[in-house]
Write a protein that holds these residues in place. Structure first.
Motif, PDB file in Angstrom:
ATOM      1  N   THR A  28       0.832  -1.209   0.000  1.00  0.00           N
ATOM      2  CA  THR A  28       0.000   0.000   0.000  1.00  0.00           C
ATOM      3  C   THR A  28       0.862   1.252   0.000  1.00  0.00           C
ATOM      4  O   THR A  28       0.607   2.203  -0.752  1.00  0.00           O
ATOM      5  CB  THR A  28      -0.916  -0.001   1.241  1.00  0.00           C
ATOM      6  N   PHE A  29       1.903   1.257   0.813  1.00  0.00           N
ATOM      7  CA  PHE A  29       2.730   2.460   0.919  1.00  0.00           C
ATOM      8  C   PHE A  29       3.656   2.633  -0.279  1.00  0.00           C
ATOM      9  O   PHE A  29       4.121   3.743  -0.535  1.00  0.00           O
ATOM     10  CB  PHE A  29       3.503   2.455   2.237  1.00  0.00           C
ATOM     11  N   ARG A  30       3.900   1.576  -1.047  1.00  0.00           N
ATOM     12  CA  ARG A  30       4.612   1.766  -2.312  1.00  0.00           C
ATOM     13  C   ARG A  30       3.765   2.616  -3.253  1.00  0.00           C
ATOM     14  O   ARG A  30       4.281   3.483  -3.964  1.00  0.00           O
ATOM     15  CB  ARG A  30       4.913   0.402  -2.949  1.00  0.00           C
ATOM     16  N   GLN A  31       2.472   2.354  -3.273  1.00  0.00           N
ATOM     17  CA  GLN A  31       1.565   3.175  -4.081  1.00  0.00           C
ATOM     18  C   GLN A  31       1.524   4.612  -3.577  1.00  0.00           C
ATOM     19  O   GLN A  31       1.506   5.559  -4.365  1.00  0.00           O
ATOM     20  CB  GLN A  31       0.158   2.580  -4.051  1.00  0.00           C
ATOM     21  N   VAL A  32       1.506   4.760  -2.254  1.00  0.00           N
ATOM     22  CA  VAL A  32       1.485   6.106  -1.672  1.00  0.00           C
ATOM     23  C   VAL A  32       2.745   6.878  -2.062  1.00  0.00           C
ATOM     24  O   VAL A  32       2.676   8.045  -2.484  1.00  0.00           O
ATOM     25  CB  VAL A  32       1.355   6.025  -0.137  1.00  0.00           C
ATOM     26  N   PHE A  33       3.910   6.235  -1.962  1.00  0.00           N
ATOM     27  CA  PHE A  33       5.161   6.899  -2.317  1.00  0.00           C
ATOM     28  C   PHE A  33       5.209   7.231  -3.808  1.00  0.00           C
ATOM     29  O   PHE A  33       5.716   8.283  -4.208  1.00  0.00           O
ATOM     30  CB  PHE A  33       6.354   6.012  -1.945  1.00  0.00           C
ATOM     31  N   GLY A  40      -7.468   7.277  -1.090  1.00  0.00           N
ATOM     32  CA  GLY A  40      -8.597   6.952  -0.213  1.00  0.00           C
ATOM     33  C   GLY A  40      -8.231   6.035   0.929  1.00  0.00           C
ATOM     34  O   GLY A  40      -9.112   5.540   1.637  1.00  0.00           O
ATOM     35  N   PHE A  41      -6.924   5.791   1.149  1.00  0.00           N
ATOM     36  CA  PHE A  41      -6.513   4.907   2.233  1.00  0.00           C
ATOM     37  C   PHE A  41      -6.784   5.554   3.593  1.00  0.00           C
ATOM     38  O   PHE A  41      -6.649   6.762   3.756  1.00  0.00           O
ATOM     39  CB  PHE A  41      -5.031   4.559   2.116  1.00  0.00           C
ATOM     40  N   SER A  42      -7.141   4.715   4.565  1.00  0.00           N
ATOM     41  CA  SER A  42      -7.416   5.192   5.914  1.00  0.00           C
ATOM     42  C   SER A  42      -6.226   4.920   6.823  1.00  0.00           C
ATOM     43  O   SER A  42      -5.521   3.920   6.666  1.00  0.00           O
ATOM     44  CB  SER A  42      -8.664   4.502   6.468  1.00  0.00           C
TER      45      SER A  42
END
Length: 290
Positions: A28-33, A40-42
């Protein structure tokens, strides 16, 4: 000797599997970076996980002789703090403020209250029981949280929102920590993992039940609902081997009030017309009715 070996094996297995569970959000955080935004992640799962880790660290320190509980939750505490920091770095202003509010209410205020009650209001002989009860209640609440995902899967009949890999890891983790609690005669570790095993197995069962999509093609449209002017949903189910061609026109098919289905003539194979009829799918055209 055999009992000590069993405790060590169960605790080490629990540490290894829980280590993988803690690393699961890395995707998930690879996508965020990459996107420089949380989208839309909580942040709630990371704040809750951090609170759970600090609770179990405090429990291990009060109980003493719980090194395997202490090691994995110390790692979890560090990794969850990193997740929260990364979330705060890329989250929009409103989500950032909400995350900070959750963090201070749960991880600072609530944990501070538990520490104060344990050390000031509870006598030393009863501290392990009091703190273990708090950890048990909170762990059960966390394990019940996947019910929302379970209901969504049943309602949509889709496993899109079901992390099957994580569910499998949680099953193994629950088994390992249940055995650790059983061998160490610690009900506060054992009982929450009974609930964790149940809900994780339920998610796995739903995955295998709903993983095959329906064979019918479903096209949502709207039709007239009488003089009231309201519209209701109509679903057209096509056979398995049907190819639907949506006609290009000024009026889109989805949202029109009436549609009709027309058969399209297909060219058969001159050499073997019977084989062509068997192999070729039925082709229909969906157009807006005049």
């Amino acid at each position: 000797m055999a009992g000590g070996m069993a405790i060590t094996l169960a605790g080490v297995a629990g540490n290894i599997i829980s280590f993988m569970v803690f690393l699961a959000p890395l995707a998930t955080f690879r996508q965020v970076f990459a996107k420089k935004t949380t989208g839309g992640f909580s942040s709630v799962p990371y704040v809750v996980a951090l609170f759970s880790c600090v609770l179990w660290i405090f429990y291990a320190l009060i109980k003493t002789n719980s090194r395997l509980l202490l090691t994995i939750n110390a790692f979890g505490c560090g990794i969850e703090f990193i997740y929260i920091a990364a979330y705060l770095l890329y989250a929009p202003r409103r989500a950032r403020l909400r995350t900070l509010a959750y963090f201070f209410l749960l991880d600072v205020a609530a944990f501070g209250l538990v520490v104060a009650l344990t050390l000031k209001a509870v006598t030393p002989p009863h501290r392990v029981k009091f703190l273990g009860s708090v950890c048990l209640a909170f762990s059960m609440a966390v394990f019940v949280a996947p019910l929302s995902v379970i209901f969504k899967v049943i309602k949509t009949k889709s496993v899109e929102f079901l992390p099957v890999g994580l569910s499998a890891c949680l099953v193994l983790s629950a088994v390992a920590w249940f055995c650790y609690g059983l061998f160490t005669h610690d009900p506060f570790v054992m009982y929450p993992n009974v609930g964790g095993l149940f809900f994780s197995c339920a998610q796995m069962g739903l995955y295998f039940w709903y993983r095959n999509p329906s064979n019918a093609a479903v096209l949502p449209t709207t039709i007239d609902a009488g003089d009231a002017g309201a519209s209701v949903q109509q679903v057209i189910e096509l056979p398995v081997h049907t190819v639907a061609i949506l006609s290009v026109g000024p009026v889109p098919v989805v949202g029109v009030h009436k549609i009709e289905v027309r058969a399209i003539e297909q060219h058969t194979d001159a050499v073997n017309p019977k084989a062509a009829e068997i192999d070729k799918p039925e082709v229909i055209e969906i157009v807006a009715a005049v």
